[in-house]
Write a protein that holds these residues in place. Structure first.
Motif, PDB file in Angstrom:
ATOM      1  N   ASP A 229      36.445  40.720  46.399  1.00 42.25           N
ATOM      2  CA  ASP A 229      36.352  42.176  46.342  1.00 42.25           C
ATOM      3  C   ASP A 229      37.309  42.827  45.350  1.00 42.25           C
ATOM      4  O   ASP A 229      36.931  43.780  44.660  1.00 42.25           O
ATOM      5  CB  ASP A 229      36.602  42.770  47.741  1.00 42.25           C
ATOM      6  CG  ASP A 229      35.579  42.306  48.753  1.00 42.25           C
ATOM      7  OD1 ASP A 229      34.492  41.877  48.322  1.00 42.25           O
ATOM      8  OD2 ASP A 229      35.867  42.344  49.966  1.00 42.25           O
ATOM      9  N   ARG A 230      38.549  42.350  45.257  1.00 36.53           N
ATOM     10  CA  ARG A 230      39.531  43.053  44.431  1.00 36.53           C
ATOM     11  C   ARG A 230      39.405  42.735  42.941  1.00 36.53           C
ATOM     12  O   ARG A 230      40.070  43.342  42.117  1.00 36.53           O
ATOM     13  CB  ARG A 230      40.952  42.743  44.910  1.00 36.53           C
ATOM     14  CG  ARG A 230      41.475  41.361  44.552  1.00 36.53           C
ATOM     15  CD  ARG A 230      42.909  41.186  45.010  1.00 36.53           C
ATOM     16  NE  ARG A 230      43.815  42.154  44.416  1.00 36.53           N
ATOM     17  CZ  ARG A 230      45.099  42.293  44.752  1.00 36.53           C
ATOM     18  NH1 ARG A 230      45.608  41.527  45.694  1.00 36.53           N
ATOM     19  NH2 ARG A 230      45.856  43.175  44.156  1.00 36.53           N
ATOM     20  N   HIS A 231      38.541  41.791  42.587  1.00 35.16           N
ATOM     21  CA  HIS A 231      38.392  41.396  41.185  1.00 35.16           C
ATOM     22  C   HIS A 231      37.010  41.782  40.661  1.00 35.16           C
ATOM     23  O   HIS A 231      36.010  41.651  41.371  1.00 35.16           O
ATOM     24  CB  HIS A 231      38.580  39.890  41.035  1.00 35.16           C
ATOM     25  CG  HIS A 231      39.879  39.398  41.590  1.00 35.16           C
ATOM     26  ND1 HIS A 231      41.096  39.708  41.029  1.00 35.16           N
ATOM     27  CD2 HIS A 231      40.148  38.619  42.675  1.00 35.16           C
ATOM     28  CE1 HIS A 231      42.068  39.142  41.737  1.00 35.16           C
ATOM     29  NE2 HIS A 231      41.514  38.482  42.738  1.00 35.16           N
ATOM     30  N   PRO A 232      36.918  42.234  39.422  1.00 35.85           N
ATOM     31  CA  PRO A 232      35.613  42.599  38.863  1.00 35.85           C
ATOM     32  C   PRO A 232      34.742  41.370  38.591  1.00 35.85           C
ATOM     33  O   PRO A 232      33.521  41.449  38.639  1.00 35.85           O
ATOM     34  CB  PRO A 232      35.972  43.309  37.558  1.00 35.85           C
ATOM     35  CG  PRO A 232      37.312  42.772  37.186  1.00 35.85           C
ATOM     36  CD  PRO A 232      38.017  42.525  38.489  1.00 35.85           C
ATOM     37  N   TRP A 233      35.366  40.229  38.272  1.00 35.44           N
ATOM     38  CA  TRP A 233      34.673  38.993  37.909  1.00 35.44           C
ATOM     39  C   TRP A 233      33.665  39.222  36.787  1.00 35.44           C
ATOM     40  O   TRP A 233      32.618  38.588  36.728  1.00 35.44           O
ATOM     41  CB  TRP A 233      34.016  38.338  39.120  1.00 35.44           C
ATOM     42  CG  TRP A 233      35.031  37.859  40.123  1.00 35.44           C
ATOM     43  CD1 TRP A 233      35.140  38.272  41.415  1.00 35.44           C
ATOM     44  CD2 TRP A 233      36.081  36.905  39.917  1.00 35.44           C
ATOM     45  NE1 TRP A 233      36.205  37.657  42.039  1.00 35.44           N
ATOM     46  CE2 TRP A 233      36.809  36.802  41.139  1.00 35.44           C
ATOM     47  CE3 TRP A 233      36.513  36.142  38.819  1.00 35.44           C
ATOM     48  CZ2 TRP A 233      37.899  35.959  41.283  1.00 35.44           C
ATOM     49  CZ3 TRP A 233      37.614  35.306  38.973  1.00 35.44           C
ATOM     50  CH2 TRP A 233      38.281  35.218  40.196  1.00 35.44           C
ATOM     51  N   PRO A 295      41.199  38.024  32.041  1.00 35.50           N
ATOM     52  CA  PRO A 295      40.090  38.914  31.645  1.00 35.50           C
ATOM     53  C   PRO A 295      39.066  39.160  32.750  1.00 35.50           C
ATOM     54  O   PRO A 295      38.236  40.054  32.600  1.00 35.50           O
ATOM     55  CB  PRO A 295      39.443  38.156  30.471  1.00 35.50           C
ATOM     56  CG  PRO A 295      40.510  37.248  29.965  1.00 35.50           C
ATOM     57  CD  PRO A 295      41.268  36.836  31.185  1.00 35.50           C
ATOM     58  N   TRP A 296      39.106  38.385  33.832  1.00 34.91           N
ATOM     59  CA  TRP A 296      38.087  38.531  34.881  1.00 34.91           C
ATOM     60  C   TRP A 296      38.656  39.022  36.213  1.00 34.91           C
ATOM     61  O   TRP A 296      37.898  39.340  37.115  1.00 34.91           O
ATOM     62  CB  TRP A 296      37.397  37.184  35.117  1.00 34.91           C
ATOM     63  CG  TRP A 296      36.538  36.756  33.969  1.00 34.91           C
ATOM     64  CD1 TRP A 296      35.222  37.090  33.733  1.00 34.91           C
ATOM     65  CD2 TRP A 296      36.931  35.933  32.864  1.00 34.91           C
ATOM     66  NE1 TRP A 296      34.786  36.509  32.555  1.00 34.91           N
ATOM     67  CE2 TRP A 296      35.813  35.802  32.003  1.00 34.91           C
ATOM     68  CE3 TRP A 296      38.117  35.292  32.513  1.00 34.91           C
ATOM     69  CZ2 TRP A 296      35.858  35.057  30.830  1.00 34.91           C
ATOM     70  CZ3 TRP A 296      38.167  34.558  31.348  1.00 34.91           C
ATOM     71  CH2 TRP A 296      37.045  34.448  30.519  1.00 34.91           C
ATOM     72  N   THR A 297      39.987  39.085  36.333  1.00 35.02           N
ATOM     73  CA  THR A 297      40.585  39.401  37.619  1.00 35.02           C
ATOM     74  C   THR A 297      41.255  40.774  37.609  1.00 35.02           C
ATOM     75  O   THR A 297      41.247  41.478  36.607  1.00 35.02           O
ATOM     76  CB  THR A 297      41.620  38.328  38.008  1.00 35.02           C
ATOM     77  OG1 THR A 297      42.559  38.171  36.943  1.00 35.02           O
ATOM     78  CG2 THR A 297      40.944  36.998  38.263  1.00 35.02           C
ATOM     79  N   ASP A 298      41.834  41.124  38.739  1.00 38.52           N
ATOM     80  CA  ASP A 298      42.530  42.400  38.913  1.00 38.52           C
ATOM     81  C   ASP A 298      43.630  42.519  37.861  1.00 38.52           C
ATOM     82  O   ASP A 298      44.684  41.887  37.954  1.00 38.52           O
ATOM     83  CB  ASP A 298      43.122  42.443  40.322  1.00 38.52           C
ATOM     84  CG  ASP A 298      43.949  43.696  40.573  1.00 38.52           C
ATOM     85  OD1 ASP A 298      43.873  44.623  39.755  1.00 38.52           O
ATOM     86  OD2 ASP A 298      44.662  43.732  41.582  1.00 38.52           O
TER      87      ASP A 298
END
Length: 369
Positions: A229-233, A295-298
């Motif tokens: 949830d907390r990461h855009p991925w 680049p993919w995480t919070d």
């Protein structure tokens, strides 16, 4: 004569370490008294009033430590932060203890005060403090267990890994780093047949109970928050700034010195140096995981304090890197100039630590300012 010379250089270093530790402790105690609890601290303080094996985002350790401190005075911010201040203040001594069988450098302890985020640790009652505290203890006992094969060191390694797992999900990178070391360092492959290693792993696995207990009873809500949830991925170009943000937080000269230290440790590890390979595993995993995932995480958390665990093992070899860098620079610059440049690196870092404390501490005096 050599012992007298070594003692002559060690005593001033001990005095410098003591002065730095006392100065930072006094500042932290003062600011911990003046600063109201931050939002995260308030959450853990409220959680401590309702003891549980785990909470919505973390296992019990942070709330437990705040609760134990608050028993001195429930509504006193210094009391709530007291155990975190104690842990944070002991980190230089833990780094020296970690370095002692490998390099015996008191300078490693002094350098612990220099990375701003490291010197800052303990002022706030946040999970990073016990996470790194238990992490250094786990690494130190793991090194001693590998070297001596004494059962008490294997047991203590498992105990502190378990306590770390009871602190934060990010502690998973510590046992993972140990597995990476055992898998890649050929001289230690025989440890897989050592029953004491498996005893240590069994003890460490007890630390998973709070995480599993909460998640299995709450539809994996805690794990989903941290890993989904907390990461855009989704790729974010801003994540490519991770290195530059870290360099700014660590201070650019010290960050370059850390990079050079990693290079020296890698070269020694390839030659079969177990200490270098061990500490490189813990540093490399903690630094590279957040670098590659940035680049993919919070972006906020990944780019600020998450890689901090990777810098502490480096401090064992930073004195060696400073000496090697000085020798290299002397080929191009006068000796006095080289000495000043090298000494300026930790000085700039320590000034960064004082700046970080002043920046956060100033929030206690906003009305006056």
């Amino acid at each position: 004569m050599q012992d007298l010379q070594q003692r002559g250089t060690t005593i001033p270093a001990i005095r410098l370490l003591a002065a730095g530790m006392v100065l930072l402790l006094m500042i932290k105690v003062f600011l911990a008294t003046a600063l109201d609890l931050y939002s995260d601290e308030v959450f853990y303080w409220q959680a401590s009033a309702n003891p549980a094996i785990a909470y919505s985002d973390l296992p019990f350790m942070t709330a437990l430590l705040i609760g134990l401190g608050s028993t001195l005075d429930s509504y006193n911010t210094l009391a709530s932060r007291s155990l975190f201040i104690l842990m944070g203040s002991l980190l230089p001594l833990l780094v020296y203890w970690l370095a002692q069988p490998i390099s015996s450098q008191i300078e490693s302890a002094i350098l612990t005060l220099c990375p701003p985020l490291a010197g800052f640790l303990g002022l706030l009652a946040v999970p990073d403090v016990p996470l790194i505290f238990f992490g250094l203890l786990a690494i130190g006992f793991f090194e001693r267990a590998l070297r001596t094969d004494r059962v008490e060191y294997w047991v203590l390694t498992g105990v502190f890994v378990a306590l770390g797992l009871c602190t934060h999900y990010r502690f998973f990178l510590y046992p993972f780093s140990a597995l990476v070391f055992l898998a890649l360092f050929k001289q230690e492959h025989h440890q897989w047949r050592n029953p004491r290693l498996w005893l240590s792993m069994a003890i460490a696995s007890l630390g998973l109970i709070p995480i599993l207990w909460f998640n299995l009873g709450n539809q994996l809500s805690s794990a989903s928050f941290y890993f989904v949830d907390r990461h855009p991925w989704e790729f974010q170009a801003s994540g490519l700034l991770h290195v530059f943000k870290q360099a700014g937080l660590v201070t650019p000269p010290l960050y370059l010195l850390f990079a050079y230290t990693l290079f020296l440790m890698l070269r020694r590890a390839r030659l079969g140096n177990r200490g270098a390979a061990l500490l490189l595993s813990f540093s490399g995993v903690n630094i590279l995981v957040y670098l590659l995932l940035a680049p993919w995480t919070d972006a906020t958390s990944t780019s600020i304090h998450w890689p901090l665990s990777g810098y502490f093992p480096l401090l064992v070899y930073v004195p060696l890197a400073m000496r090697r860098a000085a020798l290299s620079l002397q080929n191009y610059l006068p000796a006095d100039t080289t000495h000043r440049l090298i000494i300026a690196i930790p000085i700039i870092g320590f000034l960064g630590t004082l700046t970080a404390l002043a920046g956060v501490g100033s929030q206690a005096f906003q009305m006056q300012l």
